[in-house]
Design an enzyme around this catalytic site. Structure first.
Site, PDB file in Angstrom:
ATOM      1  N   LYS A 279       0.829  -1.222   0.000  1.00 47.37           N
ATOM      2  CA  LYS A 279       0.000   0.000   0.000  1.00 47.37           C
ATOM      3  C   LYS A 279       0.860   1.268   0.000  1.00 47.37           C
ATOM      4  O   LYS A 279       0.544   2.234  -0.672  1.00 47.37           O
ATOM      5  CB  LYS A 279      -0.900   0.143   1.250  1.00 47.37           C
ATOM      6  CG  LYS A 279      -1.567  -1.052   1.782  1.00 47.37           C
ATOM      7  CD  LYS A 279      -2.487  -0.667   2.929  1.00 47.37           C
ATOM      8  CE  LYS A 279      -1.787  -0.616   4.272  1.00 47.37           C
ATOM      9  NZ  LYS A 279      -1.217  -1.868   4.756  1.00 47.37           N
TER      10      LYS A 279
ATOM     11  N   ARG B 238      -8.489   0.961   9.918  1.00 51.28           N
ATOM     12  CA  ARG B 238      -8.077  -0.417  10.167  1.00 51.28           C
ATOM     13  C   ARG B 238      -9.073  -1.152  11.057  1.00 51.28           C
ATOM     14  O   ARG B 238      -8.861  -2.321  11.368  1.00 51.28           O
ATOM     15  CB  ARG B 238      -6.704  -0.432  10.836  1.00 51.28           C
ATOM     16  CG  ARG B 238      -5.544  -0.526   9.863  1.00 51.28           C
ATOM     17  CD  ARG B 238      -4.252  -0.414  10.646  1.00 51.28           C
ATOM     18  NE  ARG B 238      -3.168  -1.157  10.102  1.00 51.28           N
ATOM     19  CZ  ARG B 238      -2.077  -0.616   9.550  1.00 51.28           C
ATOM     20  NH1 ARG B 238      -1.962   0.682   9.423  1.00 51.28           N
ATOM     21  NH2 ARG B 238      -1.115  -1.389   9.143  1.00 51.28           N
TER      22      ARG B 238
ATOM     23  N   ARG C 264      12.739  -7.125   4.328  1.00 52.65           N
ATOM     24  CA  ARG C 264      12.922  -5.766   3.800  1.00 52.65           C
ATOM     25  C   ARG C 264      13.829  -4.892   4.664  1.00 52.65           C
ATOM     26  O   ARG C 264      13.837  -4.967   5.878  1.00 52.65           O
ATOM     27  CB  ARG C 264      11.574  -5.093   3.543  1.00 52.65           C
ATOM     28  CG  ARG C 264      10.964  -4.335   4.665  1.00 52.65           C
ATOM     29  CD  ARG C 264       9.662  -3.676   4.226  1.00 52.65           C
ATOM     30  NE  ARG C 264       8.829  -3.392   5.375  1.00 52.65           N
ATOM     31  CZ  ARG C 264       7.590  -2.942   5.307  1.00 52.65           C
ATOM     32  NH1 ARG C 264       7.014  -2.748   4.137  1.00 52.65           N
ATOM     33  NH2 ARG C 264       6.923  -2.692   6.412  1.00 52.65           N
TER      34      ARG C 264
ATOM     35  N   ARG D 263      12.744  -1.460   9.771  1.00 55.58           N
ATOM     36  CA  ARG D 263      11.699  -0.996  10.680  1.00 55.58           C
ATOM     37  C   ARG D 263      11.745  -1.844  11.950  1.00 55.58           C
ATOM     38  O   ARG D 263      11.955  -3.054  11.884  1.00 55.58           O
ATOM     39  CB  ARG D 263      10.335  -1.152  10.009  1.00 55.58           C
ATOM     40  CG  ARG D 263       9.891   0.112   9.294  1.00 55.58           C
ATOM     41  CD  ARG D 263       8.630  -0.076   8.539  1.00 55.58           C
ATOM     42  NE  ARG D 263       7.485  -0.505   9.333  1.00 55.58           N
ATOM     43  CZ  ARG D 263       6.230  -0.464   8.908  1.00 55.58           C
ATOM     44  NH1 ARG D 263       5.971   0.014   7.696  1.00 55.58           N
ATOM     45  NH2 ARG D 263       5.239  -0.872   9.651  1.00 55.58           N
TER      46      ARG D 263
ATOM     47  N   ARG E  17       0.869  -8.218  14.013  1.00 54.82           N
ATOM     48  CA  ARG E  17       0.307  -7.338  12.973  1.00 54.82           C
ATOM     49  C   ARG E  17      -0.644  -8.120  12.066  1.00 54.82           C
ATOM     50  O   ARG E  17      -1.697  -7.610  11.678  1.00 54.82           O
ATOM     51  CB  ARG E  17       1.440  -6.700  12.147  1.00 54.82           C
ATOM     52  CG  ARG E  17       2.200  -5.626  12.921  1.00 54.82           C
ATOM     53  CD  ARG E  17       3.581  -5.361  12.345  1.00 54.82           C
ATOM     54  NE  ARG E  17       3.559  -4.686  11.076  1.00 54.82           N
ATOM     55  CZ  ARG E  17       4.622  -4.599  10.261  1.00 54.82           C
ATOM     56  NH1 ARG E  17       5.765  -5.148  10.589  1.00 54.82           N
ATOM     57  NH2 ARG E  17       4.508  -3.949   9.129  1.00 54.82           N
TER      58      ARG E  17
HETATM   59  P1  AMP Z   1       1.955   0.718   8.914  1.00 48.90           P
HETATM   60  O1  AMP Z   1       3.065   1.684   8.683  1.00 48.90           O
HETATM   61  O2  AMP Z   1       0.701   1.076   8.181  1.00 48.90           O
HETATM   62  O3  AMP Z   1       2.387  -0.701   8.666  1.00 48.90           O
HETATM   63  O4  AMP Z   1       1.578   0.809  10.467  1.00 48.90           O
HETATM   64  C1  AMP Z   1       2.550   0.511  11.456  1.00 48.90           C
HETATM   65  C2  AMP Z   1       1.889   0.393  12.819  1.00 48.90           C
HETATM   66  O5  AMP Z   1       1.270   1.641  13.174  1.00 48.90           O
HETATM   67  C3  AMP Z   1       0.758  -0.625  12.960  1.00 48.90           C
HETATM   68  O6  AMP Z   1       1.255  -1.933  13.184  1.00 48.90           O
HETATM   69  C4  AMP Z   1       0.003  -0.075  14.171  1.00 48.90           C
HETATM   70  O7  AMP Z   1       0.715  -0.326  15.372  1.00 48.90           O
HETATM   71  C5  AMP Z   1       0.076   1.432  13.913  1.00 48.90           C
HETATM   72  N1  AMP Z   1      -1.047   1.902  13.080  1.00 48.90           N
HETATM   73  C6  AMP Z   1      -0.955   2.361  11.801  1.00 48.90           C
HETATM   74  N2  AMP Z   1      -2.171   2.686  11.318  1.00 48.90           N
HETATM   75  C7  AMP Z   1      -3.061   2.417  12.304  1.00 48.90           C
HETATM   76  C8  AMP Z   1      -4.471   2.514  12.419  1.00 48.90           C
HETATM   77  N3  AMP Z   1      -5.236   2.965  11.413  1.00 48.90           N
HETATM   78  N4  AMP Z   1      -5.049   2.122  13.586  1.00 48.90           N
HETATM   79  C9  AMP Z   1      -4.315   1.674  14.616  1.00 48.90           C
HETATM   80  N5  AMP Z   1      -2.968   1.550  14.579  1.00 48.90           N
HETATM   81  C10 AMP Z   1      -2.337   1.909  13.443  1.00 48.90           C
END
Ligand code: AMP
Length: 225
Positions: free
Chosen positions: A16, A94, A133, A167, A178
Site C-alpha cells: 500500500k 483499520r 525488507r 523498521r 500485525r
Molecule cells: P503501517 O506503517 O501502516 O504498517 O503501520 C505501522 C503500525 O502503526 C501498525 O502496526 C500499528 O501499530 C500502527 N497503526 C498504523 N495505522 C493504524 C491505524 N489505522 N489504527 C491503529 N494503529 C495503526
C-alpha cells in the site's frame, strides 16, 4: 483524476505504501499515511494504554481508534482547500470503528469515500516481503534479503550509501501480531466497503509495476463512470 477520497486497504507488506506514492505522483493525491505519522512521534504517551506510541508500534498492536481519528483529523486540517479534494488514506481505517469515524469526517469536509482499493495477498508472501525488507538510511531505497539485493553487495544502488536500516516492527514477533490484528480487525472492512459499493480488489501478489497498472486502470475506469 477528479476530486476523490480513496482508501488503500490491505495486510502489512501488501505494498500500500509504495502504491500510494505511485498514485500520488501519477494523479496528484495528498497521502495520509497513519503509520508514517506515528513513526514521527514515537515518544508520545498513549494515555488509555499507559504506553508510548513507539512501544505499541513495536509490539504490532493497533492504537486506540480515538487516538487515530484525532490524528487523521489533524492531518486533514493541515491540507489546503485544493488538496483536501484529493486524498489517499494509507493504513487507515483499520477497524470498523475507524471506518465509521472516517465516514463522519468525510461528511464534515463535504466529501465521500469514493473508492477503496483492497490489496489482496497471501500471508506467505507478506512474511517474506516484511522479514526481508530493509532500506538505505541515506536515500530510502528499499531492498529485500530474499529477492531484491543491491547490485554491489552492501552498497545502495540509489545513492552509493553503505548504511541500511530496518523498521523496528519488521520482526517475527511483531509481524505475527500485525497479521493477527489485520485478520481480526481490518478484515471485516472489506465487507463493510463492499456493502457500500466502493470496494475493488487488486491482486497485490504481482510485481510493483503490474499492481501500479492495475490500480491505474481502476482509477481511470472510475473516472469514466
Ligand atoms: P503501517 O506503517 O501502516 O504498517 O503501520 C505501522 C503500525 O502503526 C501498525 O502496526 C500499528 O501499530 C500502527 N497503526 C498504523 N495505522 C493504524 C491505524 N489505522 N489504527 C491503529 N494503529 C495503526
Amino acid at each position: 483524476m477528479s476530486d476523490s477520497w480513496i482508501v488503500l486497504l490491505g495486510a502489512p507488506g501488501c505494498g500500500k505504501g509504495t502504491q500510494s506514492e505511485f498514485l500520488a505522483s501519477d494523479y496528484g493525491f495528498s497521502v495520509i499515511s497513519v503509520g508514517d505519522v506515528l513513526r514521527g512521534g514515537k515518544g508520545t504517551y498513549v494515555e488509555e494504554r499507559g504506553r508510548t506510541v513507539g512501544e505499541l508500534l513495536d509490539s504490532g498492536e493497533l492504537l486506540p481508534d480515538a487516538v487515530i481519528l484525532n490524528l487523521v483529523r489533524s492531518e486533514l486540517n493541515k491540507l489546503g482547500p485544493k488538496e483536501i479534494g484529493k486524498v489517499l488514506f494509507d493504513g487507515f481505517p483499520r477497524t470498523v470503528g475507524q471506518a465509521e469515524g472516517l465516514s463522519s469526517l468525510a461528511k464534515e469536509f463535504g466529501r465521500d469515500i469514493d473508492l477503496v482499493l483492497n490489496f489482496s495477498v497471501g500471508d506467505d508472501i507478506v512474511v517474506r516481503r516484511i522479514l526481508g525488507r530493509y532500506k538505505c538510511a541515506g536515500c530510502g531505497k528499499v531492498f529485500n534479503d530474499f529477492f531484491l539485493h543491491p547490485v554491489v553487495s552492501g552498497v545502495c544502488d540509489g545513492c552509493g550509501g553503505v548504511e541500511f536500516e530496518r523498521r523496528t516492527d519488521d520482526n517475527e514477533v511483531a509481524l505475527k501480531r500485525r497479521l493477527f490484528e489485520y485478520h481480526e480487525k481490518t478484515g471485516p472492512l472489506a465487507r463493510y466497503y463492499s456493502n457500500a459499493g466502493v470496494l475493488v480488489d487488486v491482486d497485490a501478489s504481482l510485481s510493483l509495476d503490474d499492481v501500479r497498472d492495475a490500480a491505474r486502470n481502476i482509477l481511470n475506469k472510475k473516472e469514466r463512470e
